[in-house]
Scaffold this motif. Structure first.
Motif, short mmCIF file in Angstrom:
data_model
loop_
_atom_site.label_atom_id
_atom_site.label_comp_id
_atom_site.label_asym_id
_atom_site.label_seq_id
_atom_site.Cartn_x
_atom_site.Cartn_y
_atom_site.Cartn_z
N TYR B 20 0.76 -1.18 -0.16
CA TYR B 20 -0.09 -0.06 -0.07
C TYR B 20 0.93 1.44 0.00
N LEU B 21 2.06 1.17 0.76
CA LEU B 21 2.72 2.24 0.91
C LEU B 21 3.61 2.44 -0.57
N THR B 22 4.41 1.28 -0.86
CA THR B 22 5.17 1.65 -2.18
C THR B 22 4.27 1.98 -3.31
N GLU B 23 3.14 1.27 -3.55
CA GLU B 23 2.16 1.70 -4.59
C GLU B 23 1.55 3.25 -4.57
N GLY B 24 1.34 3.51 -3.17
CA GLY B 24 0.95 4.81 -2.84
C GLY B 24 1.85 6.00 -3.18
N LEU B 25 3.26 5.50 -2.96
CA LEU B 25 4.19 6.38 -3.14
C LEU B 25 4.55 6.72 -4.49
N LYS B 26 4.45 5.48 -5.41
CA LYS B 26 4.33 5.66 -6.72
C LYS B 26 3.38 6.60 -7.50
N THR B 27 2.23 6.58 -6.83
CA THR B 27 1.08 7.26 -7.40
C THR B 27 1.47 8.70 -6.94
N THR B 28 2.09 8.84 -5.76
CA THR B 28 2.34 10.30 -5.21
C THR B 28 3.25 10.96 -6.05
N LEU B 29 4.28 10.20 -6.59
CA LEU B 29 5.32 10.70 -7.40
C LEU B 29 5.08 10.94 -8.74
N VAL B 30 4.22 10.09 -9.19
CA VAL B 30 3.64 10.26 -10.64
C VAL B 30 2.62 11.58 -10.76
N ILE B 31 1.80 11.71 -9.68
CA ILE B 31 0.91 12.90 -9.54
C ILE B 31 2.05 14.21 -9.54
N THR B 32 2.88 14.15 -8.47
CA THR B 32 3.67 15.42 -8.53
C THR B 32 4.50 15.67 -9.73
N PHE B 33 5.08 14.59 -10.18
CA PHE B 33 5.78 15.03 -11.27
C PHE B 33 5.07 15.88 -12.64
N PHE B 34 3.96 14.79 -12.81
CA PHE B 34 3.21 15.63 -14.26
C PHE B 34 2.57 16.72 -13.57
N ALA B 35 2.09 16.83 -12.46
CA ALA B 35 1.57 18.17 -11.97
C ALA B 35 2.71 19.39 -12.04
N VAL B 36 3.65 19.20 -11.45
CA VAL B 36 4.81 20.08 -11.64
C VAL B 36 5.05 20.59 -13.11
N LEU B 37 5.12 19.77 -14.09
CA LEU B 37 5.40 19.91 -15.42
C LEU B 37 4.18 20.81 -15.84
N LEU B 38 2.95 20.33 -15.64
CA LEU B 38 1.86 21.20 -16.08
C LEU B 38 1.72 22.41 -15.42
N GLY B 39 1.93 22.69 -13.95
CA GLY B 39 2.17 24.03 -13.15
C GLY B 39 3.15 24.63 -14.21
N MET B 40 4.21 24.17 -14.33
CA MET B 40 5.32 24.94 -14.93
C MET B 40 4.98 25.74 -16.48
N VAL B 41 4.20 24.74 -17.06
CA VAL B 41 3.62 25.51 -18.41
C VAL B 41 2.76 26.65 -18.44
N ILE B 42 1.79 26.06 -17.34
CA ILE B 42 0.54 27.09 -17.20
C ILE B 42 1.42 28.32 -16.51
N GLY B 43 2.10 27.99 -15.54
CA GLY B 43 2.98 29.06 -14.90
C GLY B 43 3.47 29.96 -15.62
N PHE B 44 4.33 29.73 -16.64
CA PHE B 44 5.21 30.48 -17.50
C PHE B 44 4.38 31.01 -18.39
N LEU B 45 3.36 30.48 -19.04
CA LEU B 45 2.26 31.30 -19.79
C LEU B 45 1.64 32.43 -19.32
N VAL B 46 1.01 32.31 -18.13
CA VAL B 46 0.42 32.99 -17.18
C VAL B 46 1.31 34.39 -17.01
N ALA B 47 2.44 34.06 -16.62
CA ALA B 47 3.48 35.05 -16.08
C ALA B 47 3.79 35.70 -17.28
N VAL B 48 4.30 35.24 -18.53
CA VAL B 48 4.55 36.14 -19.73
C VAL B 48 3.21 36.81 -19.99
N ILE B 49 2.06 36.60 -20.05
CA ILE B 49 0.72 37.23 -20.30
C ILE B 49 0.80 38.55 -19.48
#
Lengths: 241, 230
Positions: B20-49
């Motif tokens: 439960y912990l290792t699978e959960g950790l995997k999910t947490t890391l996957v969500i964090t990683f892709f959310a960071v990417l998405l957040g950077m893309v959105i963030g940079f666009l909004v910042a430039v605008i």
């Protein structure tokens, strides 16, 4: 080459330029002097429209910059170099990068062409050994010479100098001025805002005295310094000479 | 001591509960990683605008939309945003919960990234824009090649910290029944009726990751400072 008609600029309530009319011919070296707040820098910055004039026109090779599209304006700026008081080098790029970023990104030259042209210009300003250094490793005088080289890489028709030696330590003023003299001797068209009266006397084809947003007097340097007409210029010269 | 070992055994070993912990950790890391990417893309666009609007007065409509986005996202809790995206926006479609998590946390993070990057852009001397312009570079080119590299370097530590915050914030993902690290620990608790060990284990795993990342950020900061002194 540059024709200025009825140029006006105000910042809010403050009228900085109150109607400037003048023409800069090819090969001319126009030196602009005057007390601070007289509008000299604003005038210079209107020439390449870093400041947008409120009225009047600036015509460069037939293009009225006050009405030009963004695209036309940028084309004109490629041919109008500018050297700033605080150098404004790009700190994240090497010297070579500083010189080549514009011609490469504007697709005016290939990377190789830009590199070799940059080296040529660095030789001209005597700093070819600094190509791989970063701006913060250079002295003020070296920075300004690099800034001049950066303008030269674009092969400009005219270079605007905005108090190029005002931010320098006294012992570094000489190297920058002598480079500017060299450019002048090679026939570069120059408009120079400066407090260096010696430079004005020696290099200028015309000296312009600005006062209170207007050109109060302009003349060739001999007459300008030898027999100033307006009392205000006489007073100014007596203070600075 | 035996009692403690027995508890350890029951909590993590029986029925492979550690998974439960290792699978959960995997999910947490996957969500964090892709959310960071998405957040950077959105963030940079909004910042430039936003900063383009502030400096040139252009992009009025986009700036208006960006402002609403920033206000709404920063003015409401991330958990409420997550619930709304899952139960309201995607209520009628069957959708991968991990994807919903990435979307919710990415959109949330984007707002914070935007303000970080904007502060970086605004910290760059106006003379840099003018130097770019005086060489005939238009605003987008100056932004991309002159301003952004400098702004990015300035805000890199703050961005890295935002990633760390995001890693911890994903712990509310359990509210849409996403089995992340926190939820994994909670599941163990609910089957063993033993709260201490699974929750402390979860806390430790977060702590180790955060301390590790913070150390990296610290190193990064020192290195950036050194290159500034040149």
């Amino acid at each position: 080459m540059i024709e200025v008609k009825g140029l006006r600029k105000n910042f809010g309530e403050l009228d900085i330029l109150k109607g400037i009319d003048t023409t800069v011919e090819k090969g001319e070296k126009v030196v602009v002097i005057g007390p601070s707040g007289s509008g000299k820098s604003t005038f210079l910055r209107c020439l390449n429209r870093l400041e947008k004039p409120d009225a009047g026109s600036v015509i460069f090779d037939g293009t009225d910059l006050t009405r030009a599209s963004e695209k036309q304006l940028n084309k004109v700026r490629e041919k109008m170099g500018m050297v700033f008081q605080h150098f404004n080098l790009f700190p994240h790029l090497t010297i070579r990068g500083n010189l080549t970023v514009a011609p490469v990104k504007l697709r005016l030259m290939s990377r190789e062409e830009a590199d070799s042209r940059a080296m040529e210009m660095l030789k001209k300003v005597g700093l070819e050994q600094k190509a791989d250094s970063y701006p913060n490793m250079l002295s003020g005088g070296q920075k300004q010479r690099i800034a001049i080289a950066r303008a030269l890489v674009m092969d400009p028709e005219v270079i605007l100098f905005d108090e190029p030696t005002s931010a320098l330590d006294p012992e570094m003023v000489g190297e920058v001025l002598s480079l500017m003299k060299q450019l002048a001797a090679e026939g570069m068209t120059m408009v120079v805002v400066t407090h260096e009266m010696g430079f004005a006397r020696e290099v200028a084809s015309r000296v312009m005295f600005m006062e209170n947003g207007l050109i109060a007097e302009e003349n060739e340097p001999d007459k300008f310094f030898g027999s100033p007409e307006s009392p205000r210029l006489r007073e100014f010269l007596s203070k600075v000479l | 001591m035996d009692a403690f070992l027995q508890k350890l055994y029951e909590t993590f070993i029986v029925d492979d509960r550690w998974k439960y912990l290792t699978e959960g950790l995997k999910t947490t890391l996957v969500i964090t990683f892709f959310a960071v990417l998405l957040g950077m893309v959105i963030g940079f666009l909004v910042a430039v605008i936003r900063s383009t609007h502030d400096m040139t007065g252009k992009m009025k409509v986009l700036n208006f939309i960006s402002k609403i986005y920033l206000t709404v996202i920063r003015g409401t809790p991330v958990m409420v945003q997550l619930l709304i995206i899952y139960y309201v926006i995607f209520s009628s479609v069957r959708i991968d919960k991990t994807f919903v998590g990435i979307l919710a946390f990415g959109i949330n993070s984007g707002a914070y990234v935007a303000e970080i990057v904007r502060s970086g852009i605004m910290s760059i001397d106006r003379g840099q824009f003018e130097a770019g312009a005086s060489l005939g570079m238009n605003y987008p080119k100056t932004m991309l090649w002159i301003i952004m590299p400098q702004a990015f370097k300035t805000v890199l530590p703050a961005l890295a910290n935002e990633c760390i915050v995001l890693l911890k914030e994903t712990s509310v993902a359990g509210y849409i029944a996403l089995e992340d690290l926190t939820k994994g620990g909670d599941i163990i608790r609910s089957v063993t009726y033993e709260a201490f060990l699974p929750l402390i284990a979860v806390a430790l795993i977060y702590l180790i990751m955060v301390v590790g990342l913070s150390t990296l950020v610290g190193k990064l900061e020192r290195r950036l400072k050194r290159s500034d002194r040149g």
